[in-house]
Design a protein around this motif. Structure first.
Motif, mmCIF file in Angstrom:
data_model
loop_
_atom_site.group_PDB
_atom_site.id
_atom_site.type_symbol
_atom_site.label_atom_id
_atom_site.label_comp_id
_atom_site.label_asym_id
_atom_site.label_seq_id
_atom_site.Cartn_x
_atom_site.Cartn_y
_atom_site.Cartn_z
ATOM 1 N N LEU A 284 28.867 48.290 51.711
ATOM 2 C CA LEU A 284 30.023 48.626 50.867
ATOM 3 C C LEU A 284 29.510 49.368 49.632
ATOM 4 N N PRO A 285 30.168 50.449 49.228
ATOM 5 C CA PRO A 285 29.701 51.192 48.058
ATOM 6 C C PRO A 285 29.831 50.349 46.780
ATOM 7 N N ALA A 286 28.833 50.446 45.907
ATOM 8 C CA ALA A 286 28.855 49.671 44.659
ATOM 9 C C ALA A 286 30.101 49.997 43.830
ATOM 10 N N ASP A 287 30.519 51.262 43.833
ATOM 11 C CA ASP A 287 31.713 51.641 43.057
ATOM 12 C C ASP A 287 32.954 50.907 43.562
ATOM 13 N N TYR A 288 33.046 50.808 44.870
ATOM 14 C CA TYR A 288 34.191 50.110 45.474
ATOM 15 C C TYR A 288 34.167 48.625 45.092
ATOM 16 N N ILE A 289 32.987 48.010 45.154
ATOM 17 C CA ILE A 289 32.863 46.592 44.811
ATOM 18 C C ILE A 289 33.280 46.375 43.352
ATOM 19 N N ARG A 290 32.783 47.248 42.466
ATOM 20 C CA ARG A 290 33.150 47.099 41.045
ATOM 21 C C ARG A 290 34.658 47.233 40.877
ATOM 22 N N TYR A 291 35.245 48.168 41.581
ATOM 23 C CA TYR A 291 36.696 48.386 41.472
ATOM 24 C C TYR A 291 37.465 47.140 41.927
ATOM 25 N N VAL A 292 37.081 46.593 43.069
ATOM 26 C CA VAL A 292 37.799 45.431 43.600
ATOM 27 C C VAL A 292 37.667 44.243 42.641
ATOM 28 N N VAL A 293 36.477 44.057 42.070
ATOM 29 C CA VAL A 293 36.269 42.915 41.166
ATOM 30 C C VAL A 293 37.109 43.087 39.894
ATOM 31 N N ARG A 294 37.205 44.293 39.370
ATOM 32 C CA ARG A 294 37.991 44.496 38.140
ATOM 33 C C ARG A 294 39.492 44.457 38.405
ATOM 34 N N HIS A 295 39.908 44.927 39.563
ATOM 35 C CA HIS A 295 41.347 45.085 39.795
ATOM 36 C C HIS A 295 41.936 44.072 40.761
ATOM 37 N N GLY A 296 41.090 43.379 41.504
ATOM 38 C CA GLY A 296 41.599 42.448 42.507
ATOM 39 C C GLY A 296 42.212 43.201 43.681
ATOM 40 N N ASN A 297 42.538 42.470 44.714
ATOM 41 C CA ASN A 297 43.172 43.092 45.877
ATOM 42 C C ASN A 297 43.790 41.969 46.711
ATOM 43 N N ARG A 298 45.096 41.853 46.644
ATOM 44 C CA ARG A 298 45.796 40.765 47.343
ATOM 45 C C ARG A 298 45.166 39.413 46.985
ATOM 46 N N ALA A 299 44.554 38.710 47.923
ATOM 47 C CA ALA A 299 44.028 37.365 47.638
ATOM 48 C C ALA A 299 42.734 37.385 46.826
ATOM 49 N N MET A 300 42.167 38.548 46.598
ATOM 50 C CA MET A 300 40.936 38.659 45.810
ATOM 51 C C MET A 300 41.308 38.707 44.337
ATOM 52 N N PRO A 301 40.855 37.713 43.533
ATOM 53 C CA PRO A 301 41.209 37.710 42.106
ATOM 54 C C PRO A 301 40.481 38.819 41.358
ATOM 55 N N SER A 302 41.060 39.300 40.259
ATOM 56 C CA SER A 302 40.356 40.257 39.403
ATOM 57 C C SER A 302 39.596 39.486 38.333
ATOM 58 N N PHE A 303 38.508 40.083 37.865
ATOM 59 C CA PHE A 303 37.688 39.465 36.818
ATOM 60 C C PHE A 303 37.587 40.435 35.654
ATOM 61 N N ARG A 304 37.846 39.915 34.435
ATOM 62 C CA ARG A 304 37.782 40.757 33.240
ATOM 63 C C ARG A 304 36.350 40.818 32.721
ATOM 64 N N PRO A 305 36.071 41.806 31.838
ATOM 65 C CA PRO A 305 34.722 41.898 31.262
ATOM 66 C C PRO A 305 34.319 40.627 30.517
ATOM 67 N N SER A 306 35.288 39.876 30.009
ATOM 68 C CA SER A 306 34.938 38.631 29.318
ATOM 69 C C SER A 306 34.465 37.569 30.315
ATOM 70 N N GLU A 307 34.757 37.780 31.568
ATOM 71 C CA GLU A 307 34.344 36.818 32.599
ATOM 72 C C GLU A 307 33.031 37.259 33.264
ATOM 73 N N ILE A 308 32.984 38.537 33.628
ATOM 74 C CA ILE A 308 31.772 39.135 34.197
ATOM 75 C C ILE A 308 31.617 40.472 33.484
ATOM 76 N N ASP A 309 30.591 40.582 32.625
ATOM 77 C CA ASP A 309 30.495 41.812 31.828
ATOM 78 C C ASP A 309 30.032 42.991 32.708
ATOM 79 N N ASP A 310 30.103 44.193 32.142
ATOM 80 C CA ASP A 310 29.834 45.392 32.940
ATOM 81 C C ASP A 310 28.430 45.393 33.538
#
Ligand code: HEC
Length: 104
Positions: free
Chosen positions: A62-88
């Protein structure tokens, strides 16, 4: 580290708990900082992605850019994480790790 962020992670994991019936996920250590991408993966991502709650994400190129996007924005059942939770920096590290581009 902002402790207000903890309930949000916990909330995401409640959904996982309901699905998996497993133990609560560990949070960043008392310094409030993750030590490595591997720690983030093991304690946060792996909680769902190594338990069948989420799909396997390692070893799939999986491309790193895609992984970063999914983690920041979430996707259906995948929760999003803010920079205060997981920094850049840690997000970049975990994205490299999951993408298979770099260990740690
Ligand atoms: C609370 C459980 C949970 C946690 C914690 C979690 N995920 Fe997920 N993730 C999911 C689920 C469920 C999906 C599938 C979402 C869907 O398609 O409905 C998913 C999907 C993904 C996808 C998309 C996979 C694909 O096949 O396209 C990526 C990438 C991903 N997660 C990365 C991560 C990373 C990196 C972390 C750690 C920072 C993480 N996730 C933490 C539950 C979780």
């Amino acid at each position: 580290m902002n402790h207000a962020s903890i309930p949000r992670i916990a909330y995401g994991c409640l959904a996982a708990l309901a699905l998996a019936g497993a133990a609560p996920v560990a949070l960043a250590d008392s310094s409030g900082k993750w030590q490595s991408g591997k720690e983030v993966y093991d304690k946060v991502c792996g909680y769902c992605h190594e338990s069948g709650v989420g799909p396997v994400i390692t070893g799939r190129d999986l491309p790193a850019d895609y992984i970063r996007y999914v983690v920041r924005h979430g996707n259906r059942a995948m929760p999003s994480f803010r920079p205060s939770e997981i920094d850049d920096d840690m997000l970049a590290a975990v994205a490299r790790l999951v993408s298979g581009k770099q260990v740690q």
